[in-house]
Design a protein around this motif. Sequence first.
Motif, PDB file in Angstrom:
ATOM      1  N   LYS A 164      37.280  33.969  24.323  1.00  0.00           N
ATOM      2  CA  LYS A 164      38.270  34.196  25.379  1.00  0.00           C
ATOM      3  C   LYS A 164      39.438  35.034  24.852  1.00  0.00           C
ATOM      4  N   THR A 165      39.875  34.733  23.635  1.00  0.00           N
ATOM      5  CA  THR A 165      41.006  35.463  23.042  1.00  0.00           C
ATOM      6  C   THR A 165      40.652  36.933  22.846  1.00  0.00           C
ATOM      7  N   ALA A 166      39.448  37.192  22.350  1.00  0.00           N
ATOM      8  CA  ALA A 166      39.006  38.584  22.174  1.00  0.00           C
ATOM      9  C   ALA A 166      38.900  39.286  23.522  1.00  0.00           C
ATOM     10  N   GLU A 167      38.291  38.617  24.496  1.00  0.00           N
ATOM     11  CA  GLU A 167      38.103  39.221  25.822  1.00  0.00           C
ATOM     12  C   GLU A 167      39.446  39.548  26.476  1.00  0.00           C
ATOM     13  N   GLU A 168      40.394  38.632  26.379  1.00  0.00           N
ATOM     14  CA  GLU A 168      41.694  38.850  27.026  1.00  0.00           C
ATOM     15  C   GLU A 168      42.499  39.918  26.297  1.00  0.00           C
ATOM     16  N   SER A 169      42.284  40.064  25.007  1.00  0.00           N
ATOM     17  CA  SER A 169      42.961  41.122  24.256  1.00  0.00           C
ATOM     18  C   SER A 169      42.401  42.495  24.632  1.00  0.00           C
ATOM     19  N   ILE A 170      41.092  42.568  24.852  1.00  0.00           N
ATOM     20  CA  ILE A 170      40.491  43.822  25.322  1.00  0.00           C
ATOM     21  C   ILE A 170      41.005  44.150  26.719  1.00  0.00           C
ATOM     22  N   ALA A 171      41.073  43.134  27.580  1.00  0.00           N
ATOM     23  CA  ALA A 171      41.572  43.350  28.945  1.00  0.00           C
ATOM     24  C   ALA A 171      43.008  43.880  28.917  1.00  0.00           C
ATOM     25  N   PHE A 172      43.834  43.329  28.016  1.00  0.00           N
ATOM     26  CA  PHE A 172      45.211  43.832  27.864  1.00  0.00           C
ATOM     27  C   PHE A 172      45.205  45.303  27.460  1.00  0.00           C
ATOM     28  N   ALA A 173      44.416  45.639  26.438  1.00  0.00           N
ATOM     29  CA  ALA A 173      44.393  47.019  25.946  1.00  0.00           C
ATOM     30  C   ALA A 173      43.930  47.980  27.040  1.00  0.00           C
ATOM     31  N   LEU A 174      42.945  47.551  27.816  1.00  0.00           N
ATOM     32  CA  LEU A 174      42.443  48.391  28.912  1.00  0.00           C
ATOM     33  C   LEU A 174      43.498  48.593  29.995  1.00  0.00           C
ATOM     34  N   GLU A 175      44.217  47.533  30.290  1.00  0.00           N
ATOM     35  CA  GLU A 175      45.199  47.589  31.371  1.00  0.00           C
ATOM     36  C   GLU A 175      46.454  48.354  30.972  1.00  0.00           C
ATOM     37  N   GLU A 176      46.892  48.176  29.720  1.00  0.00           N
ATOM     38  CA  GLU A 176      48.207  48.683  29.331  1.00  0.00           C
ATOM     39  C   GLU A 176      48.169  49.893  28.393  1.00  0.00           C
ATOM     40  N   LEU A 177      47.092  50.062  27.630  1.00  0.00           N
ATOM     41  CA  LEU A 177      47.114  51.077  26.564  1.00  0.00           C
ATOM     42  C   LEU A 177      46.021  52.137  26.690  1.00  0.00           C
ATOM     43  N   ALA A 178      45.157  52.047  27.699  1.00  0.00           N
ATOM     44  CA  ALA A 178      44.018  52.964  27.778  1.00  0.00           C
ATOM     45  C   ALA A 178      44.392  54.277  28.455  1.00  0.00           C
TER      46      ALA A 178
END
Length: 675
Positions: free
Chosen positions: A292-306
């Motif tokens: 869950k921690t890995a998945e939510e960190s990827i979701a953050f990067a996609l939403e904010e840094l991609a």
Amino acid sequence: MSHKYTNALINETSPYLLQHAHNPVNWEAWHPEVLKRAAEENKPLLISIGYAACHWCHVMEHECFEDEEVAKMMNENFINIKIDREERPDVDQIYMDAIQMMTGNGGWPLNIVALPDGRPFWGATYLPKHNWVKSLEQLIELYKTNPDKILGYADDLERGIKAINLVENKEETVSYSLEQLSSAVENWATYFDTFLGGYKRAPKFMMPNNIDFLLHYGTSQKDEKILEYVNTTLTRMAYGGIFDHVGGGFSRYSVDTKWHVPHFEKMLYDNGQLISLYSKAYAVTKNDLYKKTAEESIAFALEELADENGGFYSSLDADSLDENNDLEEGAYYVWTAEELQTILKADFEIFKDYFNINSYGQWEENYVLIRDKSDKDIAEKHNISVTALKEKIDNSLGILKQERTKREKPRLDDKILTSWNGLMLQGLVDAYRYLGDKSYLELALKNATFIQTKMKKADGGLYRNHKKGKSNINGFLEDYASVIEAYISLYEVTFDIKWLKEAQQLTDYTIVHFQDTDSKLFYFTSDEDDSLIRRSIETNDNVISASNSIMGKNLLKLHKVYMDKGYGDLANEMLKNVQGNFDQNAQSYSNWLHLVLYKQQNFYEIAIVGDDYKSIGREIAQNYLPNSILVGSPEEGPIELLENRYSEGETLIYVCIEGTCKLPVQSAEEVLKQL
């Protein structure tokens, strides 16, 4: 919008430099012609180094660099240079060493006064206006009245700066043993915080490479105490306020011992490494918290840094505008109890227990969400199922995320850095490999293609930076090292030879342009770059692994595939010249220590040939096998390990050590038995 002042930084692409483009200070970027002009005018350099997400950099800008009187004094007496440390880590390394020699401390903003040739003689981090002005006045007086004294300071510092970076070519040929490694880890373990994870100190940095090595060591040596420490650390970090429970992703460090109150800036390099680490830890433990921690960190990067082209931006600022329109650290992320109660209504009571809306979770007048109990404990207390609890908490976090969109977001540093994208690429590859989500492979391929097409120079080298189609800084060793590592890993999950060839080509480029022929280690800068006070060699693993330790691992892995190229001998030479530091300082060489395990234990080449090579490769890859490299093809392959292995109508798997293979098997299960 019209501005009273505009300086030379307006021509730069770095958001940090552009933030200073309308200061009354006549800032310049770091360019050879600026140093030449300083020599012609006999003016000292005032070099100020920071980065866009740096809180105290903004404070000092407001107090000093936006002040017209301070700017007038700086302009009259200095050539003023602003540097984004993330764009120019080569310059930052040298002046950080200098200030630590001068004061015993370092940090940003990093302010240096130097001779026109760049040799420093004074330095400080953040200073309030009064102290800044007073210090500069004294330095101006000294520069004019006693230049010999300043020359003496500069000469002494130059010698020190060069001396602390020397790496000798050691004559010893004895490899670092497993017994020595065990002793080094035992010594290191005396610093472990076994209750809260991390180290017994504050602030607490996450240090992914430390935990990554300890995961490797603990599994390979079956050391339950080390694995328990790894799990404690990973759990406490994921529970802590350092992880953004509402929007995903990690901040840079916590100011306390319990991972509670972060320095709220969010960096791509932390999140890329932690995605990788949590994905590997999930492969070992099957702990859903890690997934869950890995998945939510990827979701953050996609939403904010991609970036839409496949790259990832650098960071989000620690500061954002509060309700009074003042820049305040953490304003975007913190809550009051009253707010939470109003927003969450009936679910507030469970949420309050789950995220400690009490004295444990309080920070000043607000709350930073922090967990300290498992789902099972909270569910039992409230007499509901774990499934029902998760639904309530996820629903509450969704409501808070929506509520947070009404707030002013932290500022974005939208430059794209090659090395940090390499770390993120590695994270995405590991997430696909161990979590199995195909969308992560799609993201990885898009990012890898971006690096290959946008960050590559005509001569086969790499650029450091990219923004709005523009790249203007040569890549540093860390750019090559992290991209090579990620390309090798991408090959292992796709078996697309293109990525392995890219990794090899970039490796050969670094050997030509970066290698110190004496120590066999690599310089941080290319032989094509302008010379600085010294040509640095980076060996210490810090929050990001040393570029040389990553290269050492890359060379050893490439040796397993291209055994006649001498890559393995190079890796051995590099290891030999740093291993004297391991006994007393293992945590600062943790990424190097993988090489000890690679050398002292069996390292397997796993070759898969036949129609089912991809599906069997996937099955093998989802296991945590750090001492291995996977290669595969449908028929005879383009590398030696895949030659003369094809048998029509069968998919055969060969487990090899240094090219010598056991009898082939036909299932992933049989491979794992052979390992």
